[in-house]
Design an enzyme around this catalytic site. Structure first.
Site, PDB file in Angstrom:
ATOM      1  CE1 TYR A   1       0.737   3.186   8.714  1.00  0.00           C
ATOM      2  CE2 TYR A   1      -0.581   4.926   9.721  1.00  0.00           C
ATOM      3  CZ  TYR A   1      -0.376   4.017   8.709  1.00  0.00           C
ATOM      4  OH  TYR A   1      -1.272   3.956   7.668  1.00  0.00           O
TER       5      TYR A   1
ATOM      6  CG  HIS B   1      -6.583   2.366   5.789  1.00  0.00           C
ATOM      7  ND1 HIS B   1      -6.666   1.053   5.377  1.00  0.00           N
ATOM      8  CD2 HIS B   1      -7.812   2.696   6.266  1.00  0.00           C
ATOM      9  CE1 HIS B   1      -7.895   0.610   5.612  1.00  0.00           C
ATOM     10  NE2 HIS B   1      -8.601   1.579   6.148  1.00  0.00           N
TER      11      HIS B   1
ATOM     12  NE  ARG C   1      -2.022   2.066   3.261  1.00  0.00           N
ATOM     13  CZ  ARG C   1      -1.888   2.023   4.590  1.00  0.00           C
ATOM     14  NH1 ARG C   1      -2.437   1.076   5.296  1.00  0.00           N
ATOM     15  NH2 ARG C   1      -1.188   2.958   5.220  1.00  0.00           N
TER      16      ARG C   1
HETATM   17  C1  TPP Z   1     -15.516  -6.110  10.601  1.00  0.00           C
HETATM   18  C2  TPP Z   1     -14.704  -4.875  10.543  1.00  0.00           C
HETATM   19  N1  TPP Z   1     -13.815  -4.609  11.517  1.00  0.00           N
HETATM   20  C3  TPP Z   1     -13.076  -3.476  11.486  1.00  0.00           C
HETATM   21  C4  TPP Z   1     -13.229  -2.571  10.470  1.00  0.00           C
HETATM   22  C5  TPP Z   1     -12.413  -1.287  10.460  1.00  0.00           C
HETATM   23  N2  TPP Z   1     -11.353  -1.367   9.424  1.00  0.00           N
HETATM   24  C6  TPP Z   1     -11.544  -0.855   8.196  1.00  0.00           C
HETATM   25  S1  TPP Z   1     -10.252  -1.143   7.173  1.00  0.00           S
HETATM   26  C7  TPP Z   1      -9.393  -1.951   8.369  1.00  0.00           C
HETATM   27  C8  TPP Z   1      -8.028  -2.543   8.055  1.00  0.00           C
HETATM   28  C9  TPP Z   1      -8.099  -3.552   6.969  1.00  0.00           C
HETATM   29  O1  TPP Z   1      -6.818  -4.001   6.616  1.00  0.00           O
HETATM   30  P1  TPP Z   1      -6.603  -5.112   5.510  1.00  0.00           P
HETATM   31  O2  TPP Z   1      -7.557  -6.233   5.727  1.00  0.00           O
HETATM   32  O3  TPP Z   1      -5.171  -5.465   5.502  1.00  0.00           O
HETATM   33  O4  TPP Z   1      -7.048  -4.408   4.154  1.00  0.00           O
HETATM   34  P2  TPP Z   1      -6.520  -3.069   3.458  1.00  0.00           P
HETATM   35  O5  TPP Z   1      -7.388  -1.946   3.958  1.00  0.00           O
HETATM   36  O6  TPP Z   1      -5.087  -2.883   3.801  1.00  0.00           O
HETATM   37  O7  TPP Z   1      -6.732  -3.279   1.987  1.00  0.00           O
HETATM   38  C10 TPP Z   1     -10.125  -1.985   9.563  1.00  0.00           C
HETATM   39  C11 TPP Z   1      -9.657  -2.616  10.814  1.00  0.00           C
HETATM   40  C12 TPP Z   1     -14.175  -2.878   9.453  1.00  0.00           C
HETATM   41  N3  TPP Z   1     -14.361  -2.081   8.404  1.00  0.00           N
HETATM   42  N4  TPP Z   1     -14.896  -4.043   9.505  1.00  0.00           N
END
Ligand code: TPP
Length: 377
Positions: A277, A268, A264
């Site tokens: 970070y 985010h 990435r």
């Molecule tokens: C069930 C749930 N828990 C927490 C969140 C909050 N949240 C949104 S994105 C994220 C991180 C996701 O990281 P990753 O799975 O590595 O995907 P990326 O965003 O890096 O593509 C979190 C914790 C959410 N959207 N849904």
């Protein structure tokens, strides 16, 4: 903080194109038109996301998640699907939609807050039945994987040969739903391919803090689901690996799991500031592995594209994005109360009623969080 160079993901994966665009494996059998379609989708994704970022900065859109430098994951894998297949994306697979010609106006209108019925009322319908069927992008993590497995099981029971494809971030593989989904997929031989877009960060949590397992691919082992680790910045490798997995699923061979190793390069989402970070050394390392630069170098060397073609396609894509955004801007705002409609429940829950009352308090100009005492329920 561990040094980036000490926790860089290994290059032990399937790769067709080296970072400089030279061939290190057998390329998939794709004609010039198909290669150009991939390239155009790359460009459309980048130009659209640049536009969306500007719109977010101007306050037209509240939040977006970009996929800069990760586009090959969604692009190569979605291109391996066939018309009639299902795709269950998250918020980070703009490129999959671009490849299948998903209308820009409808996506932008949704991002601007228009609710589905308002969009349907004011914009032409998405062409149905001609391509892959996309669900709306999922924000609740991993629910799309459980839904994709259910969809695949349903198709199997109905006797069709359609395949479902779901995307999941590496961070989301820590969620219980992810394992429940893969367990069902394995037990029921569901024709579902899950692509894990391992971009090394789940907001501020690095991949090496997410799991003690050596790879994310091996998580599928526990569920008896065949897996492969692929260079996610190599669109041809992504296409090839997914093509094989999709064919196998279509032929009754069951599910597959692909870990796509990428990075990435940006925030985010627009509510995040990665500078607090992580260090810049990472960004430089991955900038040199950009998936579009790599594909561009390969196609030029093969004589498939040249400057004139790239310039013409860039202009074409810009015009398409601009026209889509302008149509989206014409869609009127939806009544915020509509967000409480069309849910799968009988009586609205206490939480839903509470949130509706908070919204109404805000619309009256009151502070919804401190002034609201629940008396409006
Ligand atoms: C069930 C749930 N828990 C927490 C969140 C909050 N949240 C949104 S994105 C994220 C991180 C996701 O990281 P990753 O799975 O590595 O995907 P990326 O965003 O890096 O593509 C979190 C914790 C959410 N959207 N849904």
């Amino acid at each position: 903080m561990a040094l980036w160079s000490e926790r860089r993901p290994s290059d032990d994966f399937h790769r067709v194109l080296a970072p400089d665009g030279s061939l290190v494996g057998d390329p998939p059998e794709l004609g010039d038109d198909e290669l150009k379609r991939l390239y155009r989708s790359f460009l459309q994704t980048r130009r659209l996301e640049e536009k969306l970022l500007r719109m977010q900065r101007r306050g037209e859109i509240s939040i977006i998640a970009r996929s800069l430098g990760e586009e090959a994951v969604a692009l190569g894998s979605a291109a391996a699907l066939a018309a009639g297949d299902w795709c269950f994306p998250t918020y980070r697979q703009t490129a999959a939609r671009a490849y299948w010609g998903s209308p820009v106006d409808r996506s932008v209108a949704s991002l601007m807050g228009a609710e589905t019925e308002t969009v349907n009322e004011h914009l032409p319908p998405d062409e149905e039945g001609e391509g892959v069927v996309f669900t709306p992008p999922y924000v609740p993590l991993t629910v799309n994987v459980t839904n994709a497995v259910g969809s695949a099981m349903a198709d199997r029971f109905r006797g069709t040969d359609t395949v479902s494809l779901a995307y999941v971030g590496e961070g989301s593989t820590s969620e219980g739903d992810f394992h429940e989904a893969l367990n069902f997929a394995g037990v029921y031989d569901a024709p579902v391919v899950t692509v894990c877009q391992n971009n090394q960060w789940a907001i501020s949590v690095p991949a090496h803090r997410q799991t003690a397992a050596e790879t994310f691919a091996q998580k599928a082992d526990a569920h008896g689901v065949p897996h492969e680790r692929v260079d996610g910045n190599d669109v041809l490798a992504m296409y090839e690996a997914t093509k094989e997995a999709v064919k196998n699923a279509r032929d009754g061979g069951g599910p597959a799991f692909i870990e796509a190793v990428t990075y990435r390069r940006v925030e985010h989402n627009t509510a995040d500031e990665p500078g607090v970070y992580r260090d810049e050394e990472e960004a430089e390392y991955w900038a040199e592995r950009d998936p579009l630069d790599r594909f561009d170098a390969y196609l030029r060397r093969e004589g498939v594209i040249d400057d004139d073609w790239v310039e013409a396609v860039g202009a074409d894509v810009d015009a398409e994005v601009q026209a889509g955004v302008e149509r989206a801007r014409e869609v009127p705002e939806s009544d915020p109360e509509r967000m409480f409609d069309n849910h799968l429940h009988g009586e609205p829950s206490w939480t839903a009623r509470h949130q509706r009352a908070e919204l109404r308090a805000e619309q009256r100009g009151e502070n919804p969080f401190t002034d609201f005492d629940g008396s409006g329920l």
